[in-house]
Enzyme design. Structure first.
Site, PDB file in Angstrom:
ATOM      1  N   ARG A  49       7.026  -0.778  58.600  1.00 20.67           N
ATOM      2  CA  ARG A  49       7.842   0.455  58.624  1.00 20.67           C
ATOM      3  C   ARG A  49       7.847   1.038  60.028  1.00 20.67           C
ATOM      4  NH1 ARG A  49       5.535   4.887  57.029  1.00 20.67           N
ATOM      5  NH2 ARG A  49       4.755   4.093  55.036  1.00 20.67           N
ATOM      6  N   TYR A 101      34.533   9.161  61.266  1.00 19.84           N
ATOM      7  CA  TYR A 101      34.305   8.271  60.121  1.00 19.84           C
ATOM      8  C   TYR A 101      34.016   9.121  58.875  1.00 19.84           C
ATOM      9  CZ  TYR A 101      31.924   4.866  57.175  1.00 19.84           C
ATOM     10  OH  TYR A 101      31.547   4.072  56.133  1.00 19.84           O
ATOM     11  N   ASP A 172      29.435   8.171  68.935  1.00 20.07           N
ATOM     12  CA  ASP A 172      29.458   7.003  68.051  1.00 20.07           C
ATOM     13  C   ASP A 172      30.349   5.965  68.728  1.00 20.07           C
ATOM     14  OD1 ASP A 172      30.101   5.089  66.104  1.00 20.07           O
ATOM     15  OD2 ASP A 172      29.957   6.518  64.457  1.00 20.07           O
ATOM     16  N   LYS A 197      29.294  -3.466  62.067  1.00 19.48           N
ATOM     17  CA  LYS A 197      30.639  -3.764  62.538  1.00 19.48           C
ATOM     18  C   LYS A 197      30.583  -4.828  63.639  1.00 19.48           C
ATOM     19  CE  LYS A 197      31.308  -0.492  59.582  1.00 19.48           C
ATOM     20  NZ  LYS A 197      31.515   0.906  59.939  1.00 19.48           N
TER      21      LYS A 197
END
Ligand SMILES: *Cc1c(COP(=O)(O)O)cnc(C)c1O
Length: 391
Positions: A49, A101, A172, A197
């Site tokens: 983690r 988005y 972004d 993406k």
């Protein structure tokens, strides 16, 4: 001489080769925990983690491609943005662009608001942003070009405003990827990516990134990722590492195809407008030439009526009707019912997103086959909507 980014996408990972039996592909360390040699001694890893060697390798590669000092890799783009929002406190104010988005808008409107973070949406021009800055403003949040309307925002100018006011500029950079644009070099403090993406590039893995060149931001984010646990697992890290090796050739080919399709669309009388920042007539063209090395492969177009738009979606075969973008496959989406379904109606109208607007993520198939597909699909749609009259 500096090494070209095409080469850097492929060879950044070789630094650690000597320690890893000469492995050309970085190994997948599929382990949850790491044994300690003795009390107070660590191999450098304790528990996945916190950090895992494969994730760390991916983070180094993405940090290097964005010219940052640190990158953190998450299970998805939204996990990255949700972690980013943990840097803010109740009462903080954010200025965000009004064309973002849809998932990001949903996060701001439902989760950030609930947590007491105030969000003002505006078209992030210099004038509008300066008007909205208040004493509790902590950051400006933008995408450029925006999704799906391809508005271009001047990163350098907003970076100057952010610096002057002691606030952060967050960009972004999903639509262009580090191959075409590096916001940190232009004055941004934090770069966001949906690695699902272009970075991954194959529509097979979810991933997200936060990249920064600020030590303090990096330390704060490291604390949140280890505490809340949205770090990307080892195997997914490896898939994204593998995807990045071909980022350059994929971006170049996808952009080439995008230009071909844009020129074809512009000649169809059913197409009312084609939005692509690589067109000289696009209002953001000059700004993009100053801040980016390319225009990307996202194309939005509006047809003359809803039936025609839906008929296109029904008839595509090689091109697939699916959400997402940035993969080798060409995808077509219907923002109004898909990516932007949760965006308030007035905002959709203001941004020109209606039931005649379609968005393309152009892939890397043969341009000849893509144009042939469009020709066939438009013929079918003409027949269905206008009773077979040839245009
Ligand atoms: C897809 C996308 C996101 C969200 O990323 P996920 O990996 O789907 O969670 C954020 N920003 C932009 C611009 C995107 O296209």
């Amino acid at each position: 001489m500096s090494i070209d980014i095409l080469t850097r996408c492929i060879h950044l990972e070789n630094e650690s080769r000597d320690k890893l039996y000469g492995a050309v592909s970085f190994p997948i360390f599929q382990t949850a925990t790491f044994a300690h040699p003795s009390v107070g001694n660590s191999t450098g890893y304790d528990y996945s983690r916190l950090q895992n060697p494969t994730r760390e390798q991916l983070e180094k590669v993405v940090a290097a491609l964005e010219n940052g000092i640190d990158a953190l890799a998450f299970t998805s783009g939204m996990a990255a943005i949700a972690t980013l929002m943990e840097l803010f406190h109740p009462g903080d104010h954010l200025i965000v662009d009004s064309d973002l988005y849809g998932g990001t808008v949903r996060l701001f409107d439902n989760i950030s608001e609930k947590n007491g973070i105030e969000v003002t949406k505006t078209d992030c021009t210099v004038e509008n942003v300066e008007k909205e800055i208040k004493t509790n403003t902590k950051a400006i949040y933008i995408e450029t070009p925006t999704n799906p309307m391809m508005n271009v925002i001047d990163i350098r100018k907003l970076g100057e405003i952010a610096k002057k006011n002691g606030i952060w500029l967050i960009v972004d950079n999903t639509f262009l990827s580090p191959y075409f644009q590096n916001p940190l070099d232009l004055g941004a403090d934090i770069v966001v990516h949906s690695g699902t993406k272009y970075l991954g590039g194959h529509n097979d893995t979810l991933a997200g990134f936060l990249v920064t060149s600020d030590v303090e931001i990096s330390e704060k984010l490291r604390f949140v990722i280890k505490t809340t646990g949205a770090g990307i697992p080892p195997f997914d890290s490896w898939l994204i590492l593998r995807g990045i090796k071909t980022l350059g050739v994929r971006m170049e080919k996808a952009q080439e195809n995008a230009f071909e399709i844009v020129h074809w669309l512009e000649q169809q009388k059913e197409v009312k407008r084609t939005v692509y920042p690589g067109l000289e007539t696009h209002p953001g063209y000059e700004t993009m030439k100053l801040q980016s090395r390319g225009f990307g492969a996202m194309v939005t177009f509006e047809v003359q009526d809803k039936e025609f738009a839906q008929s296109i979606l029904k008839n595509v075969r090689l091109i697939q009707f699916a959400e997402s973008l940035g993969g080798v496959e060409t995808l077509i989406t219907y923002p109004i019912t898909q990516t932007h379904a949760d965006v308030p109606k007035d905002l959709l109208e203001k941004n020109g997103i209606n039931d005649r607007v379609l968005r393309l993520s152009v892939g890397i198939e043969s341009d000849r086959d893509l144009i042939a597909e469009f020709e066939r699909v438009f013929e079918e749609a003409r027949r269905e909507c206008y009773g077979g009259e040839k245009s």
